[in-house]
Design a protein around this motif. Sequence first.
Motif, PDB file in Angstrom:
ATOM      1  N   CYS A   7      38.387  63.055  81.035  1.00 14.89           N
ATOM      2  CA  CYS A   7      39.345  62.629  80.018  1.00 14.89           C
ATOM      3  C   CYS A   7      38.565  62.012  78.868  1.00 14.89           C
ATOM      4  O   CYS A   7      37.802  61.053  79.078  1.00 14.89           O
ATOM      5  CB  CYS A   7      40.334  61.614  80.587  1.00 14.89           C
ATOM      6  N   SER A   8      38.736  62.534  77.666  1.00 19.00           N
ATOM      7  CA  SER A   8      37.955  62.034  76.532  1.00 19.00           C
ATOM      8  C   SER A   8      38.697  62.283  75.228  1.00 19.00           C
ATOM      9  O   SER A   8      39.235  63.368  75.009  1.00 19.00           O
ATOM     10  CB  SER A   8      36.592  62.719  76.476  1.00 19.00           C
ATOM     11  N   ILE A  35      40.161  66.969  79.166  1.00 17.36           N
ATOM     12  CA  ILE A  35      41.539  66.556  78.889  1.00 17.36           C
ATOM     13  C   ILE A  35      41.468  65.592  77.713  1.00 17.36           C
ATOM     14  O   ILE A  35      40.958  64.474  77.840  1.00 17.36           O
ATOM     15  CB  ILE A  35      42.185  65.882  80.109  1.00 17.36           C
ATOM     16  N   HIS A  36      41.962  66.012  76.565  1.00 14.48           N
ATOM     17  CA  HIS A  36      41.758  65.257  75.334  1.00 14.48           C
ATOM     18  C   HIS A  36      43.023  64.558  74.833  1.00 14.48           C
ATOM     19  O   HIS A  36      42.998  63.926  73.763  1.00 14.48           O
ATOM     20  CB  HIS A  36      41.218  66.191  74.256  1.00 14.48           C
ATOM     21  N   ALA A  38      45.262  62.817  77.304  1.00 13.56           N
ATOM     22  CA  ALA A  38      45.829  62.259  78.530  1.00 13.56           C
ATOM     23  C   ALA A  38      46.743  61.078  78.215  1.00 13.56           C
ATOM     24  O   ALA A  38      46.381  60.179  77.457  1.00 13.56           O
ATOM     25  CB  ALA A  38      44.719  61.814  79.471  1.00 13.56           C
ATOM     26  N   MET A  41      44.861  57.923  82.701  1.00 13.72           N
ATOM     27  CA  MET A  41      43.791  58.553  83.457  1.00 13.72           C
ATOM     28  C   MET A  41      44.370  59.358  84.618  1.00 13.72           C
ATOM     29  O   MET A  41      43.908  60.463  84.917  1.00 13.72           O
ATOM     30  CB  MET A  41      42.813  57.509  83.982  1.00 13.72           C
ATOM     31  N   GLY A  44      45.936  62.598  83.265  1.00 18.31           N
ATOM     32  CA  GLY A  44      44.889  63.519  82.852  1.00 18.31           C
ATOM     33  C   GLY A  44      44.161  64.138  84.028  1.00 18.31           C
ATOM     34  O   GLY A  44      43.912  65.358  84.055  1.00 18.31           O
ATOM     35  N   TYR A  45      43.826  63.325  85.016  1.00 19.61           N
ATOM     36  CA  TYR A  45      43.129  63.855  86.181  1.00 19.61           C
ATOM     37  C   TYR A  45      44.013  64.792  86.996  1.00 19.61           C
ATOM     38  O   TYR A  45      43.544  65.814  87.509  1.00 19.61           O
ATOM     39  CB  TYR A  45      42.624  62.708  87.049  1.00 19.61           C
ATOM     40  N   ASP A  62      33.432  59.785  80.336  1.00 17.55           N
ATOM     41  CA  ASP A  62      32.788  60.581  79.283  1.00 17.55           C
ATOM     42  C   ASP A  62      31.556  59.913  78.692  1.00 17.55           C
ATOM     43  O   ASP A  62      30.926  60.465  77.786  1.00 17.55           O
ATOM     44  CB  ASP A  62      33.785  60.919  78.173  1.00 17.55           C
ATOM     45  N   GLU A 157      50.280  58.642  88.891  1.00 22.71           N
ATOM     46  CA  GLU A 157      50.577  58.468  87.466  1.00 22.71           C
ATOM     47  C   GLU A 157      51.893  57.748  87.221  1.00 22.71           C
ATOM     48  O   GLU A 157      52.136  57.273  86.103  1.00 22.71           O
ATOM     49  CB  GLU A 157      50.553  59.804  86.741  1.00 22.71           C
ATOM     50  N   PHE A 163      44.721  53.222  81.896  1.00 20.18           N
ATOM     51  CA  PHE A 163      43.396  53.741  82.232  1.00 20.18           C
ATOM     52  C   PHE A 163      42.639  52.784  83.149  1.00 20.18           C
ATOM     53  O   PHE A 163      41.416  52.717  83.129  1.00 20.18           O
ATOM     54  CB  PHE A 163      42.623  54.020  80.942  1.00 20.18           C
TER      55      PHE A 163
END
Length: 245
Positions: A7-8, A35-36, A38, A41, A44-45, A62, A157, A163
């Motif tokens: 995730c970044s 995953i840009h 998210a 976290m 995104g994961y 990242d 989630e 995060f």
Amino acid sequence: MISIVICSIDDSKFSAVCETYHQALSGESFEIIGIHDAASMCEGYNRGIRKSRGELLVFSHDDIELIGANFAHKLKLHMQNHDLIGIAGTTRLVDYQWVGAGPPYLYGQVAQPNASKGGYDVLIWNATLPAKGAIQALDGVFLCARRTVAEKITFDEATFTGFHLYDLDFSFRAYQAGYKLAVVSDLPLIHASIGSFDETWAVHAERFLRKHHARLLPKRNRFWQCALVHIDSKEELLEVMGNSC
């Protein structure tokens, strides 16, 4: 195949971390899933899990750099014997921080750049073994899971909407489900961040306690400690981290 999920929202960080994985996994079958956008976290994961094709899934920050030799060989060797691994963690989880139990329950090592002195600081909790099993919870800077574990446990989630604490929750639930967790000390890396413990972190820490308080072990002390070694060069850094285990 090895799938790396990252995730970044920072293009330069993402480019750099992709390069470190390309170097470390040269000759291997792997994919990098960025995953840009998210929402958290966990979100995104989980999206990365659904997109991935690998039998081994790496969940990576990242802002890391892998610095050891034979990364792929060591990673696959560890995953023959364990279901979920990380580079730092505890054999006794007592609260919302994996370091909360203090020694002798903490394992692993990580290097961080020292902004004031230059060079690097190596935080060593216990890195005398290449792999330490019987782990209850792991730090999330680097995790590697078997696909079966990632798909069975998934990231929560609904509870962890930011995060923070995603890693402790995921790894602690994997431990409770009977999977074999380990801290590995022969996959040295540099982590460019020391973490953020803000109000958002506090909110998620409270959520973690509400979810897991009945399964946490009693505290036996109120401190944690690690060896802190300052290293001037990356060459010396690798020597110190390689000789620890």
